[in-house]
Scaffold this motif. Structure first.
Motif, PDB file in Angstrom:
ATOM      1  N   UNK A 178       0.814  -1.210   0.000  1.00 19.70           N
ATOM      2  CA  UNK A 178       0.000   0.000   0.000  1.00 19.70           C
ATOM      3  C   UNK A 178       0.846   1.257   0.000  1.00 19.70           C
ATOM      4  N   UNK A 179       1.956   1.247   0.760  1.00 17.52           N
ATOM      5  CA  UNK A 179       2.837   2.416   0.799  1.00 17.52           C
ATOM      6  C   UNK A 179       3.407   2.708  -0.588  1.00 17.52           C
ATOM      7  N   UNK A 180       3.851   1.676  -1.283  1.00 17.40           N
ATOM      8  CA  UNK A 180       4.409   1.889  -2.626  1.00 17.40           C
ATOM      9  C   UNK A 180       3.338   2.350  -3.612  1.00 17.40           C
ATOM     10  N   UNK A 181       2.098   1.890  -3.436  1.00 14.11           N
ATOM     11  CA  UNK A 181       1.011   2.366  -4.292  1.00 14.11           C
ATOM     12  C   UNK A 181       0.798   3.863  -4.112  1.00 14.11           C
ATOM     13  N   UNK A 182       0.894   4.339  -2.873  1.00 11.61           N
ATOM     14  CA  UNK A 182       0.730   5.770  -2.619  1.00 11.61           C
ATOM     15  C   UNK A 182       1.800   6.573  -3.352  1.00 11.61           C
ATOM     16  N   UNK A 183       3.050   6.127  -3.218  1.00 17.80           N
ATOM     17  CA  UNK A 183       4.138   6.836  -3.902  1.00 17.80           C
ATOM     18  C   UNK A 183       3.962   6.779  -5.411  1.00 17.80           C
ATOM     19  N   UNK A 184       3.632   5.592  -5.930  1.00 23.87           N
ATOM     20  CA  UNK A 184       3.524   5.429  -7.384  1.00 23.87           C
ATOM     21  C   UNK A 184       2.388   6.277  -7.947  1.00 23.87           C
ATOM     22  N   UNK A 185       1.234   6.323  -7.265  1.00 25.64           N
ATOM     23  CA  UNK A 185       0.112   7.111  -7.768  1.00 25.64           C
ATOM     24  C   UNK A 185       0.464   8.602  -7.791  1.00 25.64           C
ATOM     25  N   UNK A 186       1.078   9.085  -6.719  1.00 22.75           N
ATOM     26  CA  UNK A 186       1.429  10.508  -6.671  1.00 22.75           C
ATOM     27  C   UNK A 186       2.474  10.856  -7.734  1.00 22.75           C
ATOM     28  N   UNK A 187       3.475   9.986  -7.939  1.00 23.82           N
ATOM     29  CA  UNK A 187       4.543  10.273  -8.899  1.00 23.82           C
ATOM     30  C   UNK A 187       4.057  10.165 -10.343  1.00 23.82           C
ATOM     31  N   UNK A 188       3.318   9.100 -10.654  1.00 27.98           N
ATOM     32  CA  UNK A 188       2.850   8.906 -12.033  1.00 27.98           C
ATOM     33  C   UNK A 188       1.829   9.974 -12.410  1.00 27.98           C
ATOM     34  N   UNK A 189       0.959  10.344 -11.471  1.00 23.28           N
ATOM     35  CA  UNK A 189      -0.007  11.409 -11.744  1.00 23.28           C
ATOM     36  C   UNK A 189       0.712  12.721 -12.005  1.00 23.28           C
ATOM     37  N   UNK A 190       1.801  12.952 -11.278  1.00 24.23           N
ATOM     38  CA  UNK A 190       2.600  14.163 -11.520  1.00 24.23           C
ATOM     39  C   UNK A 190       3.096  14.194 -12.970  1.00 24.23           C
ATOM     40  N   UNK A 191       3.647  13.075 -13.433  1.00 26.68           N
ATOM     41  CA  UNK A 191       4.195  13.015 -14.795  1.00 26.68           C
ATOM     42  C   UNK A 191       3.089  13.205 -15.832  1.00 26.68           C
ATOM     43  N   UNK A 192       1.980  12.471 -15.671  1.00 27.08           N
ATOM     44  CA  UNK A 192       0.908  12.545 -16.656  1.00 27.08           C
ATOM     45  C   UNK A 192       0.228  13.917 -16.659  1.00 27.08           C
ATOM     46  N   UNK A 193       0.057  14.517 -15.479  1.00 28.33           N
ATOM     47  CA  UNK A 193      -0.534  15.854 -15.426  1.00 28.33           C
ATOM     48  C   UNK A 193       0.389  16.895 -16.056  1.00 28.33           C
ATOM     49  N   UNK A 194       1.694  16.724 -15.895  1.00 30.54           N
ATOM     50  CA  UNK A 194       2.643  17.637 -16.529  1.00 30.54           C
ATOM     51  C   UNK A 194       2.553  17.536 -18.047  1.00 30.54           C
ATOM     52  N   UNK A 195       2.428  16.310 -18.557  1.00 36.11           N
ATOM     53  CA  UNK A 195       2.259  16.121 -20.003  1.00 36.11           C
ATOM     54  C   UNK A 195       0.938  16.727 -20.465  1.00 36.11           C
ATOM     55  N   UNK A 196      -0.134  16.494 -19.684  1.00 34.33           N
ATOM     56  CA  UNK A 196      -1.457  17.008 -20.064  1.00 34.33           C
ATOM     57  C   UNK A 196      -1.471  18.532 -20.089  1.00 34.33           C
ATOM     58  N   UNK A 197      -0.807  19.168 -19.135  1.00 35.73           N
ATOM     59  CA  UNK A 197      -0.748  20.635 -19.131  1.00 35.73           C
ATOM     60  C   UNK A 197      -0.119  21.160 -20.416  1.00 35.73           C
ATOM     61  N   UNK A 198       0.906  20.493 -20.871  1.00 35.60           N
ATOM     62  CA  UNK A 198       1.639  20.950 -22.060  1.00 35.60           C
ATOM     63  C   UNK A 198       0.911  20.599 -23.353  1.00 35.60           C
ATOM     64  N   UNK A 199       0.329  19.403 -23.418  1.00 34.84           N
ATOM     65  CA  UNK A 199      -0.166  18.898 -24.688  1.00 34.84           C
ATOM     66  C   UNK A 199      -1.691  18.885 -24.815  1.00 34.84           C
ATOM     67  N   UNK A 200      -2.424  19.028 -23.688  1.00 33.83           N
ATOM     68  CA  UNK A 200      -3.888  18.954 -23.756  1.00 33.83           C
ATOM     69  C   UNK A 200      -4.533  20.236 -23.253  1.00 33.83           C
ATOM     70  N   UNK A 201      -4.215  20.630 -22.019  1.00 31.59           N
ATOM     71  CA  UNK A 201      -4.825  21.835 -21.461  1.00 31.59           C
ATOM     72  C   UNK A 201      -4.844  21.775 -19.942  1.00 31.59           C
TER      73      UNK A 201
END
Length: 745
Positions: A373-396
């Motif tokens: 569960x601890x690793x899931x928390x880290x992975x969700x926060x980190x992967x969401x950071x990456x995908x949201x950064x891409x979305x800000x640049x390429x989607x809106x």
């Protein structure tokens, strides 16, 4: 009193306290303030039932389209007849949907607003209530996620941290919300921890279908709120990666509820590897589906990023999986650092602890914490950071959805710290901690202080958390952001002191007090006296930090809740008076009499649809506005504040009069062509003393026709025969560092 403490300590009732706390902070005053314009009002206007005028306009557009289509087909048939082509190959155009509710965005938000308005009436309360209920569901799911990963204390602290985050508060009380992405991610992780974690005891049978249901509704909430990429793919990938890492790295039990003996742990770990394999296959399948549905593998053009001469292209149309349109070039306004401001301000003040807690979760947590569960928390926060950064640049614009993951991570870290403190007090030895608390305390203190100062210096960025993008200027006559800074600094002191003094114990003795030296020389006595005083000061400081080590952290949690209460009940309603036209229309309804028409200039029709409570005339330009104000009867007009100067210039010609009856909105003003006077009787509900205060026009007050008397320093500076500076009033002396006022004539 003892009975109350017994009830509060009953862990079975803690979910109830979470629900009550969230309700007390978020629900009061939910319908008392207006919709912010234009973003929030646009959502509300789309949810309104279609009026006769809307239906007539829709019918007009459909008939116009039918005429254009008939003309096109006739023209193509004529061309086909002249060229001997096959007329059956003429294809009809795709029918356009002219509904006013058409919107290219995930449907959950609009659906919730429509259901709220249809169930509770056309009001702010009805439109916002579904988002409050979704926030309540998210808070409870966050508590149970902390409970599953570590225990009830971690879940309770995590829920308290979540409800203190501005991003959570604003999205639970505003219509431009992506709260469903938070809800969906929490439910997906909650189900995954339950389904994948190895255990010593068999689970109750009813929990397996319940977790399966959590998976389903989590994916549905995420997809219909933020699209597939942010709402589903991010938590799915976090679950798969964390399960794969845990399956091949954990060497022992996770907690009391997990496999706790070396005999049955290999068997439980085998089950974990099976679960990790299933999760990884599901993730890879989802990723492949997403990539092949969204992108085309085509030959790259000059200057494009490519692999072996190929690159990914996508359609220019809106796509549900992306929740937007993919921009091939990308917006240069955003880079991979652009999300820092949103997360730093959106999780203020707890964000100062977020990177430390996330790093701890990446390591699997401490004893008693479920490493999966601890690793899931880290992975969700980190992967969401990456995908949201891409979305800000390429989607809106996009909202960071993994706020609950960081809240649970911080709740677990604090609970581990308290557990270590209890053990060190019991054994008399400092418990082993991977990171030194004094260094963490220093980092937390200065990080919270810096962000507090940033909120005071850049309040428009903090205000931008409400909206899809930051506004250009924070309302000049609003200063409540200074109180946010004060509460943030108090939080920084309490949290930093609590972490620094977590293991200290009060000092009860003073060596110099017990060992005086009466026969020493004068110099030695002076030195001894200084050392004596210094030792007492050091002991007092030690005792203070020992006290804060016990009570600093609970006080910081309480301060965070006070800040959340302030943001929910003061910040948002106060700014609403400037950013919503509700107050402006309230003045209009107070002053309006039967038969007084209303005109709206520009793009403020969404607010007028909601607040005018009747028909109004759409004014399509300044000449039409001036003609409207020249009517013989009394009229009202809603215009942008920037229109005042041109209107005032036209009014100076004497063809019409105008008055500003309300200027409370930061962007719009309500005008009228008549003022109450001896021949025009004011409504009975309007108090007589208000007659002389009705005109709020600053130009009528500040622009005069005769030179004022008593100018301190007369001047004469002519600017191209268009403007002349005739004088200035300034103080004769000003202290260094002090502000002063200057008046230009």
């Amino acid at each position: 009193m003892s009975t109350v403490l017994q009830i509060l300590k009953n862990q079975r009732l803690w979910p109830l306290w979470v629900a009550v706390g969230i309700t007390l902070i978020l629900l009061p005053g939910l319908g008392s303030y207006g919709f912010w314009e234009p973003q929030e009002m646009a959502v509300a206007a789309r949810a309104l039932p279609a009026t006769e005028a809307d239906l007539a306009e829709q019918l007009r557009l459909e008939k116009a389209e039918e005429k254009r289509e008939a003309s096109r087909i006739a023209r193509e048939e004529k061309i086909a007849a002249e060229t001997d082509a096959d007329p059956s190959k003429i294809k009809p155009a795709k029918k356009t949907n002219f509904s006013k509710k058409k919107s290219q965005e995930p449907p959950l938000r609009n659906w919730m607003v429509e259901k709220g308005i249809s169930s509770f009436g056309v009001s702010e309360f009805g439109a916002r209530l579904p988002f409050f209920l979704l926030a309540l569901l998210t808070g409870l799911a966050t508590y149970f996620l902390g409970l599953r990963i570590r225990g009830p204390s971690a879940g309770l602290i995590a829920a308290a941290i979540l409800v203190a985050c501005p991003l959570f508060i604003f999205q639970s009380r505003q219509l431009n919300s992506e709260m469903g992405a938070m809800t969906g991610g929490v439910f997906l992780l909650l189900a995954a921890v339950g389904l994948c974690s190895p255990r010593k005891k068999a689970r109750p049978v009813w929990m397996w279908p319940m977790d399966g249901f959590f998976l389903f509704i989590g994916a549905a909430f995420g997809y219909y709120s933020a699209g597939f990429m942010i709402g589903v793919l991010a938590p799915f990938s976090a679950i798969a990666i964390a399960a794969a890492v845990s399956a091949f790295s954990d060497t022992g039990p996770a907690s009391e509820d997990d496999a706790t003996t070396s005999n049955n742990f290999p068997d439980a770990k085998k089950k974990l590897r099976i679960a990790a394999t299933i999760a990884m296959v599901a993730f890879l399948g989802s990723l492949a589906y997403f990539v092949f549905e969204v992108f085309d593998w085509v030959s790259a053009k000059d200057g494009e990023f490519s692999i072996f001469g190929k690159t990914f292209h996508t359609s220019k149309d809106y796509q549900n999986l992306l929740a937007g349109v993919w921009k091939q070039e990308g917006s240069l306004k955003f880079n991979f650092n652009s999300l820092f401001e949103q997360v730093a301000f959106g999780m203020f003040p707890w964000v100062c602890l977020a990177p430390i807690a996330a790093f701890r979760m990446a390591q699997g947590g401490g004893p008693g914490t479920n490493p999966l569960g601890a690793r899931m928390l880290f992975a969700w926060s980190a992967i969401t950071w990456v995908l949201c950064s891409i979305a800000l640049r390429k989607i809106g614009p996009v909202q960071y959805a993994a706020v609950p993951a960081l809240a649970v991570a911080m709740g677990i870290w604090i609970d581990e710290l308290w557990t270590a403190r209890r053990e060190s007090i019991k054994t008399g030895e400092q418990s082993a901690i991977r990171l030194s608390p004094p260094l963490i305390a220093l980092f937390v203190f200065f990080a919270a202080i810096v962000i507090s100062k940033d909120i005071k210096s850049f309040p428009e960025v903090f205000l931008g958390l409400h909206l899809d993008k930051s506004i250009a200027k924070f309302p000049a006559d609003v200063s409540i952001h200074k109180l946010v800074m004060v509460l943030g600094m108090l939080f920084a002191f309490l949290l930093g002191s609590g972490i620094y003094g977590w293991y200290l114990r009060g000092s009860k003795a003073n060596w110099y007090k017990k060992n005086p030296k009466p026969n020493a020389s004068t110099l030695e006595v002076g030195i001894e006296a200084l050392v004596y005083v210094g030792s007492n000061i050091a002991c007092a400081a030690h005792r203070s930090f020992a006290f804060l080590g016990k009570w600093g952290m609970p006080s910081a949690i309480a301060t965070g809740l006070v800040l959340s209460l302030f943001l929910a009940q003061v910040w948002t309603p106060r700014l609403s008076t400037k950013l919503s036209s509700k107050a402006t229309f309230s003045v209009f309804h107070m002053l309006r009499q039967e038969g007084n028409p209303l005109g709206v200039l520009g793009n403020a029709t969404a607010g007028a649809n909601f607040y005018a409570q009747g028909d109004f005339e759409k004014l399509r330009g300044r000449p039409q506005l001036i003609k409207f104000l020249q009517k013989p009867e009394r009229v009202f007009a809603l215009v942008r504040a920037s229109e005042l100067c041109p209107i005032h210039k036209e009014a100076a010609k004497g063809t019409f009069q105008y008055y500003v009856v309300d200027d409370s909105n930061a962007d719009k003003v309500m005008l009228s062509n008549r003022m109450w006077n001896d021949t025009v009787t004011p409504p009975q509900k309007l108090h007589g003393l208000m007659r002389s205060f009705l005109d709020q026009n600053p130009l009528a007050r500040d622009i005069i026709r005769e030179e004022p008397q008593g100018i301190q320093h007369p001047l004469s500076f002519n600017f191209d025969d268009k403007l002349e500076l005739i004088g200035i009033d300034v103080p004769s002396e000003v202290d260094r560092g002090k502000s002063f006022e200057a008046t230009l004539y």
